[in-house]
Structures are given as C-alpha cells and as structure tokens.
Write a protein that holds these residues in place. Structure first.
Motif, short mmCIF file in Angstrom:
data_model
loop_
_atom_site.label_atom_id
_atom_site.label_comp_id
_atom_site.label_asym_id
_atom_site.label_seq_id
_atom_site.Cartn_x
_atom_site.Cartn_y
_atom_site.Cartn_z
N GLU A 114 36.03 42.20 29.31
CA GLU A 114 36.60 41.73 30.30
C GLU A 114 38.22 41.51 30.05
O GLU A 114 39.12 41.88 30.91
N PRO B 16 37.90 34.58 32.40
CA PRO B 16 36.84 35.46 32.05
C PRO B 16 35.76 34.45 31.55
O PRO B 16 34.47 34.56 32.02
N VAL C 155 40.62 34.73 38.32
CA VAL C 155 39.47 33.91 37.53
C VAL C 155 39.28 33.97 36.20
O VAL C 155 39.32 35.11 35.70
N TYR D 209 37.20 42.26 39.27
CA TYR D 209 37.24 41.25 40.18
C TYR D 209 37.99 40.04 39.63
O TYR D 209 38.96 39.51 40.37
N LYS D 210 37.65 39.43 38.45
CA LYS D 210 38.11 38.29 37.91
C LYS D 210 39.71 38.33 37.70
O LYS D 210 40.39 37.23 38.23
N LYS D 211 40.26 39.63 37.36
CA LYS D 211 41.63 39.61 36.92
C LYS D 211 42.25 39.69 38.48
O LYS D 211 43.52 39.09 38.66
N ASN E 184 41.49 38.27 41.28
CA ASN E 184 41.40 37.04 41.94
C ASN E 184 41.74 35.76 41.03
O ASN E 184 41.50 34.70 41.19
N GLN F 168 33.24 31.53 31.87
CA GLN F 168 32.69 30.76 32.99
C GLN F 168 31.49 29.92 32.13
O GLN F 168 30.39 30.38 32.30
#
Length: 123
Positions: A116, A74, A72, A66-68, A70, A76
């Motif tokens: 991730e 890795p 975002v 999802y992060k890749k 969008n 946070q």
C-alpha cells in the motif's frame, strides 16, 4: 556344551534383532518414493496458496490507491483485528493454532502495508 548353547542363543538373538532392525529401516529412496504422492499434493497446494496470496495482494493495491486518493491512512487497526479474529476462528476449525494464524496474518498484513505504501496513484 553349556557355552556353545549360550553362544548359539546369543548369535540367534543378534540375528533376530538385526533382521528386525533392517526390516524397520527403509532406504531414503524407498521413503521418498512412498512420500512422493503426498509431496506432490503439498507442492500443488503451495502453488495454490501463492496464487491466492497474489490475488489478495492485487486487491490490496487497489485499496492502497483508494486510500491514497482519499487520504486514508494505510493502517486500520480495527479492521486488521477483525481480519485476524476471523482468520483465527477459521483456522481453529482446520486444527490450526491461534499463534500460527496470528503470525501468518501479521506477515500478510506487513506485506500488505508495504504494498500500500508503494502504491502510486494514477490520474
């Protein structure tokens, strides 16, 4: 006669101490047998821990995808702080030190970040 009484007393003390020491000392086989049940429980819990960590990491992979997709990053930091704080509080209720829990969560997080970053996005 005086020396015989002293020698008898000395030998008696040595025998009593020797018997007491041997009664307190158990063989490795006896110790292992007595610990066997508890060790089996630990082995079972270790297996469960690894299984739960595996399940957690599969979700981490989903998050990585999802992060890749969008863009975002890795890492946070605010989210990780929440995770550690919650884990420290839960660990405290179990009698675990904050240092141990923090170290554990840092290790898990390091592996999560590795996973991730290795995640490939499937179209």
């Amino acid at each position: 006669m005086k020396y015989i009484k002293q020698a008898f007393l000395c030998v008696s003390c040595c025998l009593i101490l020797s018997f007491a020491a041997s009664a307190q000392t158990k063989s490795t086989a006896v110790i292992n047998q007595e610990l066997s049940s508890s060790r089996k429980k630990i082995d079972s819990l270790d297996k469960l821990l690894i299984s739960v960590l595996g399940s957690r990491q599969r979700i981490v992979q989903e998050i990585g995808v999802y992060k890749k997709k969008n863009n975002v990053p890795p890492l946070q930091p605010a989210r990780f702080k929440e995770v550690v704080d919650r884990a420290v509080a839960a660990g405290s209720k179990e009698g675990l030190s904050a240092e141990f829990i923090t170290e554990l969560m840092n290790s898990i997080h390091k592996e999560s970040l590795r996973m991730e970053s290795d995640t490939t996005v499937k179209n």
